[in-house]
Motif scaffolding. Structure first.
Motif, PDB file in Angstrom:
ATOM      1  N   ARG A 184       0.652  -0.827  -0.113  1.00 53.77           N
ATOM      2  CA  ARG A 184       0.354  -0.007  -0.296  1.00 53.77           C
ATOM      3  C   ARG A 184       0.783   1.362  -0.134  1.00 53.77           C
ATOM      4  NH1 ARG A 184      -1.335   3.904  -0.819  1.00 53.77           N
ATOM      5  NH2 ARG A 184      -3.195   5.481  -0.118  1.00 53.77           N
ATOM      6  N   VAL A 185       2.274   1.458   0.656  1.00 52.78           N
ATOM      7  CA  VAL A 185       2.514   2.379   0.924  1.00 52.78           C
ATOM      8  C   VAL A 185       3.520   2.846  -0.328  1.00 52.78           C
ATOM      9  CG1 VAL A 185       4.958   3.373   1.977  1.00 52.78           C
ATOM     10  CG2 VAL A 185       3.309   2.391   3.784  1.00 52.78           C
ATOM     11  N   GLU A 186       3.686   1.663  -1.511  1.00 49.16           N
ATOM     12  CA  GLU A 186       4.629   2.539  -2.680  1.00 49.16           C
ATOM     13  C   GLU A 186       3.164   2.759  -4.013  1.00 49.16           C
ATOM     14  OE1 GLU A 186       5.968  -1.919  -1.709  1.00 49.16           O
ATOM     15  OE2 GLU A 186       5.394  -0.406  -0.620  1.00 49.16           O
ATOM     16  N   ALA A 187       2.241   1.767  -3.431  1.00 46.72           N
ATOM     17  CA  ALA A 187       0.859   1.715  -4.283  1.00 46.72           C
ATOM     18  C   ALA A 187       0.769   2.901  -5.814  1.00 46.72           C
ATOM     19  CB  ALA A 187      -0.126   1.047  -3.982  1.00 46.72           C
ATOM     20  N   THR A 188       0.623   3.604  -4.827  1.00 50.17           N
ATOM     21  CA  THR A 188       0.658   5.108  -5.969  1.00 50.17           C
ATOM     22  C   THR A 188       1.773   5.321  -7.355  1.00 50.17           C
ATOM     23  OG1 THR A 188      -0.618   6.590  -4.102  1.00 50.17           O
ATOM     24  CG2 THR A 188      -0.125   7.835  -6.662  1.00 50.17           C
ATOM     25  N   GLY A 189       3.011   5.418  -6.352  1.00 49.52           N
ATOM     26  CA  GLY A 189       4.474   5.075  -6.940  1.00 49.52           C
ATOM     27  C   GLY A 189       4.769   4.052  -8.040  1.00 49.52           C
ATOM     28  N   ARG A 190       4.252   3.233  -7.614  1.00 49.81           N
ATOM     29  CA  ARG A 190       3.881   1.582  -8.727  1.00 49.81           C
ATOM     30  C   ARG A 190       3.028   1.922  -9.909  1.00 49.81           C
ATOM     31  NH1 ARG A 190       5.667  -3.508  -8.087  1.00 49.81           N
ATOM     32  NH2 ARG A 190       6.911  -2.913  -6.100  1.00 49.81           N
ATOM     33  N   GLY A 191       1.844   2.342  -9.152  1.00 49.94           N
ATOM     34  CA  GLY A 191       0.782   3.024 -10.784  1.00 49.94           C
ATOM     35  C   GLY A 191       1.621   4.050 -10.791  1.00 49.94           C
ATOM     36  N   VAL A 192       1.865   5.031 -10.997  1.00 52.67           N
ATOM     37  CA  VAL A 192       3.074   5.877 -11.868  1.00 52.67           C
ATOM     38  C   VAL A 192       4.341   5.463 -12.863  1.00 52.67           C
ATOM     39  CG1 VAL A 192       4.254   7.936 -11.629  1.00 52.67           C
ATOM     40  CG2 VAL A 192       2.156   8.064  -9.844  1.00 52.67           C
ATOM     41  N   SER A 193       4.483   4.205 -12.444  1.00 54.22           N
ATOM     42  CA  SER A 193       5.807   4.064 -13.066  1.00 54.22           C
ATOM     43  C   SER A 193       4.812   2.305 -14.088  1.00 54.22           C
ATOM     44  CB  SER A 193       6.728   2.244 -11.287  1.00 54.22           C
ATOM     45  OG  SER A 193       7.367   1.812 -12.530  1.00 54.22           O
ATOM     46  N   ASN A 223       8.833   7.031  -4.839  1.00 57.52           N
ATOM     47  CA  ASN A 223       8.817   5.433  -5.350  1.00 57.52           C
ATOM     48  C   ASN A 223       8.598   4.746  -6.768  1.00 57.52           C
ATOM     49  OD1 ASN A 223       8.676   2.803  -3.027  1.00 57.52           O
ATOM     50  ND2 ASN A 223       7.065   5.091  -1.921  1.00 57.52           N
ATOM     51  N   ALA A 224       8.341   6.034  -7.166  1.00 54.94           N
ATOM     52  CA  ALA A 224       8.321   5.920  -8.986  1.00 54.94           C
ATOM     53  C   ALA A 224       9.356   6.195  -9.490  1.00 54.94           C
ATOM     54  CB  ALA A 224       7.049   7.388  -8.829  1.00 54.94           C
ATOM     55  N   ALA A 225      10.276   7.539  -8.855  1.00 46.44           N
ATOM     56  CA  ALA A 225      12.025   7.372  -9.363  1.00 46.44           C
ATOM     57  C   ALA A 225      12.242   5.379  -9.311  1.00 46.44           C
ATOM     58  CB  ALA A 225      12.528   8.189  -8.454  1.00 46.44           C
TER      59      ALA A 225
END
Length: 431
Positions: A184-193, A223-225
């Motif tokens: 959950r914590v990295e979910a938004t950044g993972r979605g962006v990636s 997280n996206a980076a």
């Protein structure tokens, strides 16, 4: 007001109306939030002083299911901003086909000026203020700007104390130990990636040849980076409130991430105060240059990812943008005037309601697990996130291509508006 986020959202809706199969009467209903609550929050601080804070919770639309949306703590929070964010959440959940409506909450405060105890008391007071309008089947808050799993733990505990038993599914984004879900914590950044990768597949370009600038190195941006860097992309710039780091040959994302995770600032990293460890001593990495957040936006890169606050790409700076594509990790980072200019220049913009939907997708998965009292492994969560956000991207692109729409934002909005409107049409108008 051009910088009013709510007017910005309404303008985005208006732009899509001519292409969306939506009755005009229903469309007009979609422009108005169902309700907004303002709460006054007196808090006794650790210093002994009593400070009175203000907070909001907006519930925008519940046609498709319970309200869902984050809570932010920030000095610039306004009622209009919260209502705009609740609207964007409505279109986001519809676009990625979750059985939710949209909501948002916020408290006007400067978290950096508050102790941990102050933040706990403020969170609990805010939860008490809005508890009559939240609940597992009513409205499910989540983390947002300057809030985190600990904040959600305090909210869940406060709500549970009033109910008399533990209610983990009242919020999402919780610590794992009290019903949170891995990923959950990295979910938004993972979605962006994932969306950035999909964009380059769609454009028939190789991600490994891509240069990326990310404005904002908080939870989403970092997280996206990291994930894009691991995927072979070249992250050449990123930033926080202290300024930006830029190296045209690529940043040492892992070292910078470790520095920021330890509480450091990008400015300190650029100055070399923390660098010099095993990773940064590697001859592959040059010393980055210090630039401003404004300069980062105008770098000559393949992809610009605004991952900070709304309203950063405007009529004043859009002509200076040199990126080939924009992926909106933040909510509402592009004003309507800037959006039109980017469309005229054939610069693809993946809209926020698609690009940053990873967080709400995994929040939904957490909510489902809580309801079932059954937890899933990280691999299952990440696979379901990739399936859902990939499907939403594919449907948006299909809408864009088959209907010959002006841009991807219009394509995303037509899908979201049609799905929400159809729910309203089936349910009718009470009484």
């Amino acid at each position: 007001m051009a910088d009013d986020p709510f007017e910005n959202m309404l303008a985005q809706m208006d732009r899509a109306e001519e292409y969306a199969d939506v009755d005009h009467g229903v469309f007009e209903r979609l422009k108005h939030p169902e309700r907004t609550l303002k709460v006054t929050l007196p808090v006794e601080l650790e210093s002994g002083e009593v400070e009175v804070f203000e907070g909001y919770r907006c519930q925008f639309d519940s046609a498709r299911g319970p309200f869902k949306g984050g809570v932010r703590f920030h000095p610039t929070v306004t009622q209009r901003e919260v209502e705009a964010l609740a609207g964007w959440m409505t279109w986001k959940t519809a676009l990625v086909d979750l059985p939710y409506g949209g909501a948002k909450g916020g408290v006007i405060c400067e978290p950096k000026d508050l102790t941990e105890r102050d933040l706990e008391r403020l969170t609990r007071r805010y939860t008490e203020g809005i508890r009559r309008m939240i609940g597992p089947e009513i409205d499910v808050p989540a983390p947002d700007m300057n809030t985190n799993p600990q904040t959600m733990a305090w909210m869940m505990d406060t709500y549970s104390m009033y109910e008399g038993y533990s209610v983990p599914q009242v919020v999402t984004g919780k610590p794992l130990e009290i019903g949170g879900t891995p990923g959950r914590v990295e979910a938004t950044g993972r979605g962006v990636s994932l969306v950035t990768e999909r964009l380059f597949e769609y454009l028939d370009r190789d991600l490994s040849d891509t240069t990326i600038a990310i404005q904002g190195f908080g939870n989403v941006g970092s997280n996206a980076a990291r994930l894009l860097d691991e995927g072979g992309a070249n992250v050449v710039a990123t930033s926080d409130v202290s300024g930006a780091a830029y190296d045209p040959n690529g940043l040492d994302v892992a070292a910078l991430g470790a520095h920021v995770d330890a509480g450091g600032l990008v400015e300190e990293y650029v100055a070399g105060e923390i660098r010099g460890g095993a990773s940064t001593a590697d001859s592959r990495w040059d010393d980055p240059d210090q630039i401003t957040n404004a300069e980062l936006l105008t770098l000559d890169v393949d992809v610009l990812i605004p991952a900070a606050v709304e309203g950063v790409i405007t009529a004043d700076n859009v002509d200076d943008l040199r990126a080939s594509a924009v992926v909106e990790a933040a909510n509402g980072p592009t004003t309507v005037a800037a959006d039109k200019a980017l469309t005229e220049r054939d610069i693809q913009v993946v809209p926020d309601i698609l690009a940053n939907a990873g967080g709400v997708i995994v929040s939904y998965l957490e909510w489902v697990q809580n309801a079932q009292e059954f937890s899933w492994p990280l691999e299952t969560v990440n696979a379901e996130l990739e399936r859902r956000i990939g499907s939403a991207f594919d449907k948006t692109v299909e809408q864009y291509d088959t209907k010959e729409l002006p841009d991807l934002r219009t394509a995303a909005y037509t899908l979201a508006l049609e799905r929400t409107a159809k729910a309203h049409e089936y349910r009718g108008l009470f009484p």
